[in-house]
Write an enzyme that holds these catalytic residues in place. Structure first.
Site, PDB file in Angstrom:
ATOM      1  N   LYS A  62       1.053  -1.240  -0.151  1.00 40.80           N
ATOM      2  CA  LYS A  62      -0.119   0.051   0.058  1.00 40.80           C
ATOM      3  C   LYS A  62       0.881   1.096  -0.022  1.00 40.80           C
ATOM      4  CE  LYS A  62      -0.585  -0.068   5.289  1.00 40.80           C
ATOM      5  NZ  LYS A  62      -1.183   0.222   6.213  1.00 40.80           N
ATOM      6  N   ARG A 161     -10.427  -0.020  15.190  1.00 42.71           N
ATOM      7  CA  ARG A 161     -10.517   0.560  14.159  1.00 42.71           C
ATOM      8  C   ARG A 161     -11.446   0.157  12.952  1.00 42.71           C
ATOM      9  NH1 ARG A 161      -4.548   1.328  11.426  1.00 42.71           N
ATOM     10  NH2 ARG A 161      -4.903  -0.774  10.907  1.00 42.71           N
ATOM     11  N   TYR A 282      16.366  29.806   8.539  1.00 44.37           N
ATOM     12  CA  TYR A 282      15.004  30.314   9.147  1.00 44.37           C
ATOM     13  C   TYR A 282      15.149  30.403  10.583  1.00 44.37           C
ATOM     14  CZ  TYR A 282      12.742  30.707   4.764  1.00 44.37           C
ATOM     15  OH  TYR A 282      12.275  30.898   3.457  1.00 44.37           O
ATOM     16  N   MET A 335      12.072  24.205   2.814  1.00 42.98           N
ATOM     17  CA  MET A 335      11.171  23.227   1.951  1.00 42.98           C
ATOM     18  C   MET A 335      11.947  22.829   1.001  1.00 42.98           C
ATOM     19  SD  MET A 335       8.137  24.684  -0.594  1.00 42.98           S
ATOM     20  CE  MET A 335       7.211  25.160   0.764  1.00 42.98           C
TER      21      MET A 335
END
Length: 397
Positions: A62, A161, A282, A335
């Site tokens: 998956k 679940r 940053y 990023m």
């Protein structure tokens, strides 16, 4: 060497001379490379199959085989003898079915949805039914269409679940004995398999054994990757490993028995000098304690390298391998960019255009996960699509 000096340096990325011109050009142009070792994945599957014999060893592919590429991974595993595959969604099944042999069983974990029966039939996929409503819809579809395909019944033994409750499964037995139900598997899912001493493991195994034994003649499956290592009492008729196939440690409290299967490299686009006392990135979270050389590489959180792994003063950051040596990340992850402190390397050890290894060379998926504050599963499934993907051996891709 200054930033302006490196601006004119030429890339020196070595290439295998056996590569086609197109492949070599693609690798040169790529800002990052993601290498998937199909031989390692097959070796991991064989190890898991050996530990769970005589149970069948399926493969969970998956989420695009946990970010590794479902089609090449499943093709390699099918060639090694894997006969059963699990995906999460019907769209994943549609994408994968053409790559599998007709006789391969393909289960869809998210279950059966209204008006999707014809799609299941067209690709011969098997829904994992997780509620009485789904089962009723499944029965209606089978009667209306006459399709004779299979399905799994998911029984919830403690995950809370998906899945029918054991009492609900018990109530289905008279009905299933009277009809052609098409069930080819009953299954449950362990909640705490990666914590071997957790008492829920034993409770789930007992509960599942009690109800699965009532489904006479239908194979049963409980164990995931970590569950394989809990022993034969958890293996039943089938095990269905996922993350361990791709090198994630299924035994976090012990050494990893799996082979690493994924490598990630990012290109160095600039080497620059930073004065003592200057900050990087940053938020100015990282301060140079000495005259420092940085390699700035073309990857970031958009590529699945989490911001949490950045360098902060007083905190040990993640590391990358540059010129064969581990080097710490400096400053916050951007990023698209990461700064790496390469001060310890000799001046001529690395140049613009070389690659830094983000996963590989001793930096494992699980190590990176610890710096990210997550698990190896999330590291793999977050790897971005901007990497140029390389499959080894190439012939199996």
């Amino acid at each position: 060497m200054t930033a302006s000096d490196t601006a004119t340096a030429l890339p020196t990325l070595d290439m295998d001379m056996s590569l086609s011109v197109e492949e070599a050009a693609a690798r040169h142009a790529a800002s990052g490379l993601l290498t998937v070792d199909l031989d390692a994945i097959v070796a991991n599957w064989r190890l898991l199959a050996g530990k769970s014999t005589p149970a069948e060893c399926a493969a969970v592919v998956k989420a695009d085989a946990y970010g590794c590429g479902a089609v090449p991974v499943a093709t390699a595993l099918a060639g090694a003898g894997c006969a059963t595959f699990f995906v999460a969604t019907l769209n994943e099944a549609k994408a994968l079915r053409p790559a599998l042999r007709e006789q391969a069983a393909l289960y869809v974990l998210d279950g059966f949805f209204p008006h999707c029966g014809d799609v299941y039939a067209a690709i011969d996929a098997r829904p994992v039914i997780g509620s009485l409503i789904e089962l009723a819809e499944w029965d209606v579809f089978r009667r209306r269409s006459g399709w004779q395909g299979g399905a799994a019944l998911h029984i919830d033994t403690g995950m809370n679940r998906l899945g029918v409750l054991p009492a609900e499964a018990e109530g289905l037995l008279p009905r299933l004995r009277q009809a052609d139900h098409g069930l080819t598997l009953v299954m449950s899912h362990l909640a705490c398999a990666d914590t071997p001493e957790h008492p829920l493991n034993g409770r789930q195994a007992v509960a599942f054994r009690e109800i699965a034994s009532r489904f006479t003649g239908i194979p049963a499956a409980l164990a995931n990757s970590s569950g394989v290592f809990l022993g034969p009492a958890f293996h039943f008729d089938m095990v269905r490993p996922g993350a361990a196939l791709y090198g994630v440690n299924p035994t976090p409290e012990a050494d990893n028995p799996m082979q690493p299967a994924v490598g990630v490299e990012a290109r160095i686009v600039q080497i620059r000098e930073v004065a003592r006392g200057d900050t990087v990135g940053y938020g100015a979270t990282w301060t140079a304690r000495r005259p420092t050389r940085l390699a700035v590489v073309t990857a970031g959180y958009a590529d699945g390298y989490f911001r949490a792994a950045g360098g902060v003063d007083g905190v040990r950051s993640a590391e990358a391998v540059v010129a064969g040596q581990r080097c710490p990340v400096a400053g916050r992850i951007s990023m698209d960019l990461i700064a790496i402190d390469i001060t310890e390397l000799s001046d001529n050890a690395v140049r613009r255009g070389h690659m830094a290894t983000l996963i590989g060379g001793g930096v494992t998926v699980d190590e990176l996960a610890r710096h990210f504050g997550t698990i190896g599963y999330e590291v793999l499934t977050s790897l971005g699509r901007r990497y140029h993907r390389i499959y080894k051996p190439a012939a199996a891709a």
